[in-house]
Design a protein around this motif. Structure first.
Motif, PDB file in Angstrom:
ATOM      1  N   LEU A  22     -67.208  65.066 -28.025  1.00 14.62           N
ATOM      2  CA  LEU A  22     -65.929  64.549 -28.507  1.00 14.62           C
ATOM      3  C   LEU A  22     -64.808  64.815 -27.508  1.00 14.62           C
ATOM      4  O   LEU A  22     -63.952  63.950 -27.279  1.00 14.62           O
ATOM      5  N   TYR A  26     -62.790  61.790 -26.005  1.00 11.58           N
ATOM      6  CA  TYR A  26     -61.442  61.578 -26.530  1.00 11.58           C
ATOM      7  C   TYR A  26     -60.412  62.623 -26.116  1.00 11.58           C
ATOM      8  O   TYR A  26     -59.267  62.564 -26.566  1.00 11.58           O
ATOM      9  N   VAL A  30     -56.337  62.454 -26.904  1.00  9.24           N
ATOM     10  CA  VAL A  30     -55.686  63.466 -27.738  1.00  9.24           C
ATOM     11  C   VAL A  30     -54.522  64.092 -26.973  1.00  9.24           C
ATOM     12  O   VAL A  30     -53.408  64.216 -27.498  1.00  9.24           O
ATOM     13  N   VAL A  51     -56.183  70.959 -31.922  1.00 11.68           N
ATOM     14  CA  VAL A  51     -56.883  69.821 -32.525  1.00 11.68           C
ATOM     15  C   VAL A  51     -58.389  70.030 -32.450  1.00 11.68           C
ATOM     16  O   VAL A  51     -59.105  69.878 -33.448  1.00 11.68           O
ATOM     17  N   PHE A  52     -58.890  70.396 -31.290  1.00 15.69           N
ATOM     18  CA  PHE A  52     -60.333  70.536 -31.149  1.00 15.69           C
ATOM     19  C   PHE A  52     -60.860  71.793 -31.859  1.00 15.69           C
ATOM     20  O   PHE A  52     -62.019  71.816 -32.275  1.00 15.69           O
ATOM     21  N   VAL A  55     -61.196  70.413 -35.316  1.00 17.46           N
ATOM     22  CA  VAL A  55     -62.365  69.538 -35.370  1.00 17.46           C
ATOM     23  C   VAL A  55     -63.641  70.369 -35.444  1.00 17.46           C
ATOM     24  O   VAL A  55     -64.540  70.069 -36.237  1.00 17.46           O
ATOM     25  N   LYS A  69     -62.113  58.206 -33.466  1.00 18.81           N
ATOM     26  CA  LYS A  69     -60.890  58.180 -32.668  1.00 18.81           C
ATOM     27  C   LYS A  69     -59.657  58.244 -33.571  1.00 18.81           C
ATOM     28  O   LYS A  69     -58.733  59.023 -33.319  1.00 18.81           O
ATOM     29  N   LEU A  72     -59.329  61.756 -35.004  1.00 19.86           N
ATOM     30  CA  LEU A  72     -58.796  62.699 -34.015  1.00 19.86           C
ATOM     31  C   LEU A  72     -57.300  62.487 -33.779  1.00 19.86           C
ATOM     32  O   LEU A  72     -56.536  63.450 -33.675  1.00 19.86           O
ATOM     33  N   THR A  76     -54.230  65.013 -34.428  1.00 15.53           N
ATOM     34  CA  THR A  76     -53.273  65.266 -33.356  1.00 15.53           C
ATOM     35  C   THR A  76     -51.849  65.048 -33.847  1.00 15.53           C
ATOM     36  O   THR A  76     -50.956  65.879 -33.610  1.00 15.53           O
TER      37      THR A  76
END
Length: 188
Positions: A22, A26, A30, A51-52, A55, A69, A72, A76
């Motif tokens: 990911l 992306y 992001v 963010v990650f 996730v 997408k 995410l 974000t």
């Protein structure tokens, strides 16, 4: 399409491997969206990391109601809004960073002209009110549909269309004003 399997998985995946995929696919999107929301590189770095992390922690909660997408970018957006609302950010004023476009062109003259035009457009876009700026960026830069943007932003499709129309008009109006002041050609 490559991450559609995530909506069917409830456990058992190597979350580290999925997160790496990911981030590869992306990570730049992001970071760019975080930068567009905050205008600050250091905040975009922090937001992207956050963010990650989210996730990774909530990977098995992805329901597949939108594309990965869009999911995410929604995380974000919410993370950036939380950071901008935090008491620390409201009390501390950091110097804003300038957007630096990196493109290669055949001639130095063409490169300079294109860079100046790009900087002018980005300067106008980044000065838009946040609600107008985000729909313009989600539409043009990230290619989201009206429905995806409406779902992500929690507003109706009509509101998205209205904001997008107002954003485009504001950018065109400002670029035309600048052209008149500098004696250049109109943009529209």
């Amino acid at each position: 399409m490559q991450f559609d399997y995530l909506k069917h998985v409830k456990g058992g995946l190597d979350r580290h491997a999925v997160l790496d995929e990911l981030m590869q696919a992306y990570g730049k999107d992001v970071w760019n969206f975080a930068f567009f929301m905050t205008h600050r590189r250091e905040l975009a770095d922090d937001i992207s990391q956050e963010v990650f992390i989210k996730v990774f922690e909530h990977l098995y909660n992805f329901r597949g109601q939108s594309s990965v997408k869009t999911w995410l970018l929604a995380i974000t957006r919410n993370t950036a809004r939380d950071v901008l609302r935090s008491a620390w950010i409201r009390r501390v004023t950091l110097m804003p960073s300038r957007y630096e476009a990196q493109q290669s062109h055949p001639s130095a003259e063409r490169e300079t002209i294109d860079k100046l035009m790009t900087e002018q457009v980005w300067a106008v876009v980044l000065k838009l009110p946040p609600k107008l700026r985000e729909v313009l960026l989600l539409s043009i830069h990230y290619g989201l549909s009206m429905n995806e943007m409406a779902d992500m932003l929690g507003v109706s499709t009509g509101t998205v269309k209205s904001r997008l129309h107002r954003a485009r008009n504001a950018v065109n109006r400002k670029l035309d004003e600048d052209a008149v002041l500098t004696g250049g050609e109109k943009w529209t």
